[in-house]
Design an enzyme around this catalytic site. Sequence first.
Site, PDB file in Angstrom:
ATOM      1  N   ARG A 113      51.486  27.257  37.250  1.00  0.00           N
ATOM      2  CA  ARG A 113      50.708  27.965  36.230  1.00  0.00           C
ATOM      3  C   ARG A 113      51.624  28.824  35.374  1.00  0.00           C
ATOM      4  O   ARG A 113      52.519  29.469  35.891  1.00  0.00           O
ATOM      5  CB  ARG A 113      49.649  28.847  36.909  1.00  0.00           C
ATOM      6  CG  ARG A 113      48.363  28.127  37.176  1.00  0.00           C
ATOM      7  CD  ARG A 113      47.433  28.868  38.097  1.00  0.00           C
ATOM      8  NE  ARG A 113      47.200  30.276  37.757  1.00  0.00           N
ATOM      9  CZ  ARG A 113      46.370  31.069  38.441  1.00  0.00           C
ATOM     10  NH1 ARG A 113      45.710  30.588  39.493  1.00  0.00           N
ATOM     11  NH2 ARG A 113      46.202  32.309  38.102  1.00  0.00           N
ATOM     12  N   ARG A 150      49.636  41.252  36.301  1.00  0.00           N
ATOM     13  CA  ARG A 150      48.388  40.848  36.983  1.00  0.00           C
ATOM     14  C   ARG A 150      48.122  41.741  38.187  1.00  0.00           C
ATOM     15  O   ARG A 150      46.977  42.114  38.450  1.00  0.00           O
ATOM     16  CB  ARG A 150      48.474  39.380  37.418  1.00  0.00           C
ATOM     17  CG  ARG A 150      48.262  38.417  36.255  1.00  0.00           C
ATOM     18  CD  ARG A 150      48.661  37.003  36.599  1.00  0.00           C
ATOM     19  NE  ARG A 150      47.942  36.451  37.721  1.00  0.00           N
ATOM     20  CZ  ARG A 150      48.366  35.400  38.435  1.00  0.00           C
ATOM     21  NH1 ARG A 150      49.516  34.813  38.130  1.00  0.00           N
ATOM     22  NH2 ARG A 150      47.641  34.941  39.420  1.00  0.00           N
TER      23      ARG A 150
HETATM   24  P1  AP5 Z   1      45.577  30.859  46.029  1.00  0.00           P
HETATM   25  O1  AP5 Z   1      44.503  30.426  46.957  1.00  0.00           O
HETATM   26  O2  AP5 Z   1      45.838  30.043  44.839  1.00  0.00           O
HETATM   27  O3  AP5 Z   1      45.371  32.412  45.627  1.00  0.00           O
HETATM   28  P2  AP5 Z   1      44.266  33.115  44.732  1.00  0.00           P
HETATM   29  O4  AP5 Z   1      43.772  34.306  45.488  1.00  0.00           O
HETATM   30  O5  AP5 Z   1      43.262  32.126  44.270  1.00  0.00           O
HETATM   31  O6  AP5 Z   1      45.180  33.672  43.555  1.00  0.00           O
HETATM   32  P3  AP5 Z   1      45.045  33.540  41.970  1.00  0.00           P
HETATM   33  O7  AP5 Z   1      46.415  33.805  41.423  1.00  0.00           O
HETATM   34  O8  AP5 Z   1      44.359  32.289  41.578  1.00  0.00           O
HETATM   35  O9  AP5 Z   1      44.156  34.740  41.661  1.00  0.00           O
HETATM   36  P4  AP5 Z   1      43.966  35.396  40.306  1.00  0.00           P
HETATM   37  O10 AP5 Z   1      42.787  36.207  40.608  1.00  0.00           O
HETATM   38  O11 AP5 Z   1      45.133  36.129  39.782  1.00  0.00           O
HETATM   39  O12 AP5 Z   1      43.822  34.162  39.257  1.00  0.00           O
HETATM   40  P5  AP5 Z   1      42.572  33.531  38.528  1.00  0.00           P
HETATM   41  O13 AP5 Z   1      42.833  32.099  38.382  1.00  0.00           O
HETATM   42  O14 AP5 Z   1      41.329  33.986  39.136  1.00  0.00           O
HETATM   43  O15 AP5 Z   1      46.920  30.989  46.907  1.00  0.00           O
HETATM   44  C1  AP5 Z   1      48.141  31.415  46.317  1.00  0.00           C
HETATM   45  C2  AP5 Z   1      49.333  30.755  47.014  1.00  0.00           C
HETATM   46  O16 AP5 Z   1      49.415  31.214  48.373  1.00  0.00           O
HETATM   47  C3  AP5 Z   1      49.253  29.225  47.118  1.00  0.00           C
HETATM   48  O17 AP5 Z   1      50.559  28.715  46.988  1.00  0.00           O
HETATM   49  C4  AP5 Z   1      48.717  28.973  48.512  1.00  0.00           C
HETATM   50  O18 AP5 Z   1      49.140  27.727  49.034  1.00  0.00           O
HETATM   51  C5  AP5 Z   1      49.313  30.130  49.284  1.00  0.00           C
HETATM   52  N1  AP5 Z   1      48.463  30.608  50.384  1.00  0.00           N
HETATM   53  C6  AP5 Z   1      47.103  30.762  50.364  1.00  0.00           C
HETATM   54  N2  AP5 Z   1      46.663  31.237  51.549  1.00  0.00           N
HETATM   55  C7  AP5 Z   1      47.773  31.408  52.325  1.00  0.00           C
HETATM   56  C8  AP5 Z   1      47.969  31.879  53.674  1.00  0.00           C
HETATM   57  N3  AP5 Z   1      46.951  32.272  54.445  1.00  0.00           N
HETATM   58  N4  AP5 Z   1      49.239  31.912  54.149  1.00  0.00           N
HETATM   59  C9  AP5 Z   1      50.286  31.521  53.377  1.00  0.00           C
HETATM   60  N5  AP5 Z   1      50.159  31.052  52.107  1.00  0.00           N
HETATM   61  C10 AP5 Z   1      48.914  31.008  51.587  1.00  0.00           C
HETATM   62  O19 AP5 Z   1      42.669  34.230  37.086  1.00  0.00           O
HETATM   63  C11 AP5 Z   1      43.698  33.915  36.175  1.00  0.00           C
HETATM   64  C12 AP5 Z   1      43.500  34.692  34.883  1.00  0.00           C
HETATM   65  O20 AP5 Z   1      42.261  34.293  34.255  1.00  0.00           O
HETATM   66  C13 AP5 Z   1      43.376  36.208  35.037  1.00  0.00           C
HETATM   67  O21 AP5 Z   1      44.652  36.840  35.042  1.00  0.00           O
HETATM   68  C14 AP5 Z   1      42.566  36.569  33.788  1.00  0.00           C
HETATM   69  O22 AP5 Z   1      43.356  36.570  32.632  1.00  0.00           O
HETATM   70  C15 AP5 Z   1      41.585  35.415  33.682  1.00  0.00           C
HETATM   71  N6  AP5 Z   1      40.345  35.655  34.446  1.00  0.00           N
HETATM   72  C16 AP5 Z   1      39.884  34.924  35.497  1.00  0.00           C
HETATM   73  N7  AP5 Z   1      38.726  35.425  35.958  1.00  0.00           N
HETATM   74  C17 AP5 Z   1      38.446  36.488  35.177  1.00  0.00           C
HETATM   75  C18 AP5 Z   1      37.380  37.443  35.163  1.00  0.00           C
HETATM   76  N8  AP5 Z   1      36.377  37.408  36.070  1.00  0.00           N
HETATM   77  N9  AP5 Z   1      37.407  38.419  34.231  1.00  0.00           N
HETATM   78  C19 AP5 Z   1      38.392  38.477  33.308  1.00  0.00           C
HETATM   79  N10 AP5 Z   1      39.438  37.622  33.256  1.00  0.00           N
HETATM   80  C20 AP5 Z   1      39.457  36.632  34.204  1.00  0.00           C
HETATM   81 MG    MG Z   2      42.768  31.295  42.401  1.00  0.00          MG
END
Ligand code: AP5
Ligand code: MG
Length: 205
Positions: free
Chosen positions: A152, A163
């Site tokens: 990403r 973030r």
């Molecule tokens: P993963 O499961 O991908 O983590 P995640 O919690 O989903 O992290 P994100 O980065 O997706 O969260 P985010 O909230 O920043 O992004 P979002 O897409 O929502 O796991 C991460 C990594 O760790 C992977 O490699 C995985 O394999 C590994 N892993 C997982 N579990 C593990 C474990 N137990 N042990 C070891 N490794 C592990 O948002 C992106 C952007 O969109 C935001 O910055 C914002 O600009 C916008 N946006 C999205 N939603 C909103 C909203 N509601 N309001 C306003 N803006 C928004």
């Molecule tokens: Mg996510």
Amino acid sequence: MKMVLLGPPGAGKGTQAERLCERYEMAHISTGDMLRAERREKTPLGLAAQSYIDKGELVPDQVIIDMVAARLQKDDCQKGFLLDGFPRTVAQADAFGAIADVDIAINIDVPFDRLIDRISGRRMCPDCGAAYHVSVQKGDKCPKCGGKLYQRDDDKAETVENRLKVYQEQTQPLIDYYEQKGLLKTVNGDQPIERVLESIAALLG
Ligand code: AP5
Ligand code: MG
């Protein structure tokens, strides 16, 4: 079941959401995935959201609330849903509370110093949305669907820092918000993926 998954970037929300939705047959509502899909299709919403996402800022509340409200109208949400990455602000949580109930909010707790490694090593499948880590998944093919894994844009170091800051300022207060409503449960997210899954399953009964 109507569930919210809370946790900082990289906590494993998407990883757990994928597994939980399969097991409990809920609709997976990930606002991050929805915005990335809009961006890929170059819709007006996707193009407007791009500059916020690239800077690690939140997309304005009303845009997100309208997008989620429309998503809730789809048939698959009738059987229950899991919100991943929403709500992200108290305003979003209040607006959501006015249109739907939440049964449980699960906070995936991971020490901040683990998050950078998880995020910088993440590779995503553009086709099925699955997330992997380079330490586990070798090669660039999604083992589930064959899609070509990519990193990403907002997983680059300079964006990740912002973030995490935005999370602390705007999203972390939701832990208290759901605690005060008596809906919050916390799981230790600093253990292997399957263990985190079983910890959540134990809370759901
Ligand atoms: P993963 O499961 O991908 O983590 P995640 O919690 O989903 O992290 P994100 O980065 O997706 O969260 P985010 O909230 O920043 O992004 P979002 O897409 O929502 O796991 C991460 C990594 O760790 C992977 O490699 C995985 O394999 C590994 N892993 C997982 N579990 C593990 C474990 N137990 N042990 C070891 N490794 C592990 O948002 C992106 C952007 O969109 C935001 O910055 C914002 O600009 C916008 N946006 C999205 N939603 C909103 C909203 N509601 N309001 C306003 N803006 C928004
Ligand atoms: Mg996510």
